[in-house]
Design an enzyme around this catalytic site. Structure first.
Site, PDB file in Angstrom:
ATOM      1  CG  HIS A   1      -0.760   4.196   1.041  1.00 25.80           C
ATOM      2  ND1 HIS A   1      -0.701   2.848   0.751  1.00 25.80           N
ATOM      3  CD2 HIS A   1      -0.698   4.830  -0.152  1.00 25.80           C
ATOM      4  CE1 HIS A   1      -0.590   2.686  -0.566  1.00 25.80           C
ATOM      5  NE2 HIS A   1      -0.589   3.869  -1.133  1.00 25.80           N
TER       6      HIS A   1
ATOM      7  CG  HIS B   1      -4.833   4.961  -3.014  1.00 30.92           C
ATOM      8  ND1 HIS B   1      -4.852   5.018  -4.383  1.00 30.92           N
ATOM      9  CD2 HIS B   1      -3.613   4.457  -2.696  1.00 30.92           C
ATOM     10  CE1 HIS B   1      -3.714   4.573  -4.871  1.00 30.92           C
ATOM     11  NE2 HIS B   1      -2.940   4.226  -3.864  1.00 30.92           N
TER      12      HIS B   1
ATOM     13  CG  ASP C   1      -2.540  -2.058   1.071  1.00 35.62           C
ATOM     14  OD1 ASP C   1      -2.472  -0.958   0.502  1.00 35.62           O
ATOM     15  OD2 ASP C   1      -2.101  -3.119   0.565  1.00 35.62           O
TER      16      ASP C   1
ATOM     17  CG  ASN D   1       2.546   6.453  -3.325  1.00 37.26           C
ATOM     18  OD1 ASN D   1       3.319   7.183  -2.700  1.00 37.26           O
ATOM     19  ND2 ASN D   1       2.336   5.194  -2.989  1.00 37.26           N
TER      20      ASN D   1
HETATM   21  P1  AMP Z   1      -0.321   2.747  -4.673  1.00 38.93           P
HETATM   22  O1  AMP Z   1       0.860   1.917  -5.074  1.00 38.93           O
HETATM   23  O2  AMP Z   1       0.027   3.968  -3.894  1.00 38.93           O
HETATM   24  O3  AMP Z   1      -1.216   3.042  -5.858  1.00 38.93           O
HETATM   25  O4  AMP Z   1      -1.144   1.865  -3.657  1.00 38.93           O
HETATM   26  C1  AMP Z   1      -2.073   0.906  -4.052  1.00 38.93           C
HETATM   27  C2  AMP Z   1      -2.308   0.018  -2.862  1.00 38.93           C
HETATM   28  O5  AMP Z   1      -3.509  -0.673  -3.088  1.00 38.93           O
HETATM   29  C3  AMP Z   1      -1.223  -1.016  -2.620  1.00 38.93           C
HETATM   30  O6  AMP Z   1      -0.703  -0.849  -1.308  1.00 38.93           O
HETATM   31  C4  AMP Z   1      -1.961  -2.356  -2.784  1.00 38.93           C
HETATM   32  O7  AMP Z   1      -1.508  -3.329  -1.880  1.00 38.93           O
HETATM   33  C5  AMP Z   1      -3.398  -1.946  -2.515  1.00 38.93           C
HETATM   34  N1  AMP Z   1      -4.431  -2.757  -3.136  1.00 38.93           N
HETATM   35  C6  AMP Z   1      -4.534  -3.096  -4.446  1.00 38.93           C
HETATM   36  N2  AMP Z   1      -5.657  -3.814  -4.657  1.00 38.93           N
HETATM   37  C7  AMP Z   1      -6.261  -3.937  -3.460  1.00 38.93           C
HETATM   38  C8  AMP Z   1      -7.465  -4.573  -3.023  1.00 38.93           C
HETATM   39  N3  AMP Z   1      -8.272  -5.221  -3.851  1.00 38.93           N
HETATM   40  N4  AMP Z   1      -7.790  -4.482  -1.705  1.00 38.93           N
HETATM   41  C9  AMP Z   1      -6.982  -3.827  -0.844  1.00 38.93           C
HETATM   42  N5  AMP Z   1      -5.850  -3.199  -1.195  1.00 38.93           N
HETATM   43  C10 AMP Z   1      -5.490  -3.254  -2.486  1.00 38.93           C
END
Ligand code: AMP
Length: 115
Positions: free
Chosen positions: A103, A101, A31, A88
């Site tokens: 986590h 996705h 992340d 989420n």
């Molecule tokens: P969510 O809030 O559950 O949709 O999680 C999205 C996650 O994607 C967050 O933890 C962000 O930090 C992560 N994220 C967004 N863009 C990127 C990226 N380009 N590379 C890696 N992680 C990302």
């Protein structure tokens, strides 16, 4: 591929990522803004918006994703100390990227319940 989907672009290689695992169906990468010492995202390479949008035809893919979560956690060395797998879904779930996705969070004790 869904247009303007950042994780589709990561899956296709258009946007770089810090990859930790990849196969024909699944990609895992660190992340960008980690919330724990280990914070890895596990995504399907094919676009699925979230669990709310997943369908019967995604059954096998969902199994692959969860098995990959376990494998990735073991590779990251947190399988013995423990970890959390979170997805989420939708606005109240706090989903900010509209591509399914999981986590994987670990490397420290995690509080419960989440906020
Ligand atoms: P969510 O809030 O559950 O949709 O999680 C999205 C996650 O994607 C967050 O933890 C962000 O930090 C992560 N994220 C967004 N863009 C990127 C990226 N380009 N590379 C890696 N992680 C990302």
């Amino acid at each position: 591929m869904s247009e303007n989907c950042v994780f589709c672009k990561i899956a296709s290689g258009e946007i770089p990522c810090d990859r930790v695992y990849s196969d024909d169906y699944v990609l895992a990468f660190n992340d960008l803004t980690p919330k724990a010492p280990t914070h890895i995202l596990v995504i399907p390479k094919r676009h699925v918006a979230n669990l709310a949008e997943a369908e019967e035809t995604d059954r096998e893919l969902l199994g692959r994703l969860l098995l990959a979560c376990g494998d990735v956690a073991a590779r990251a060395g947190i399988d013995q100390t423990g970890y959390r797998v979170v997805t989420n879904s939708g606005a109240d779930g706090g989903q900010s990227v509209g591509h399914l996705h999981f986590h994987i969070l670990g490397g420290r004790p995690l509080a419960w319940p989440p906020g």
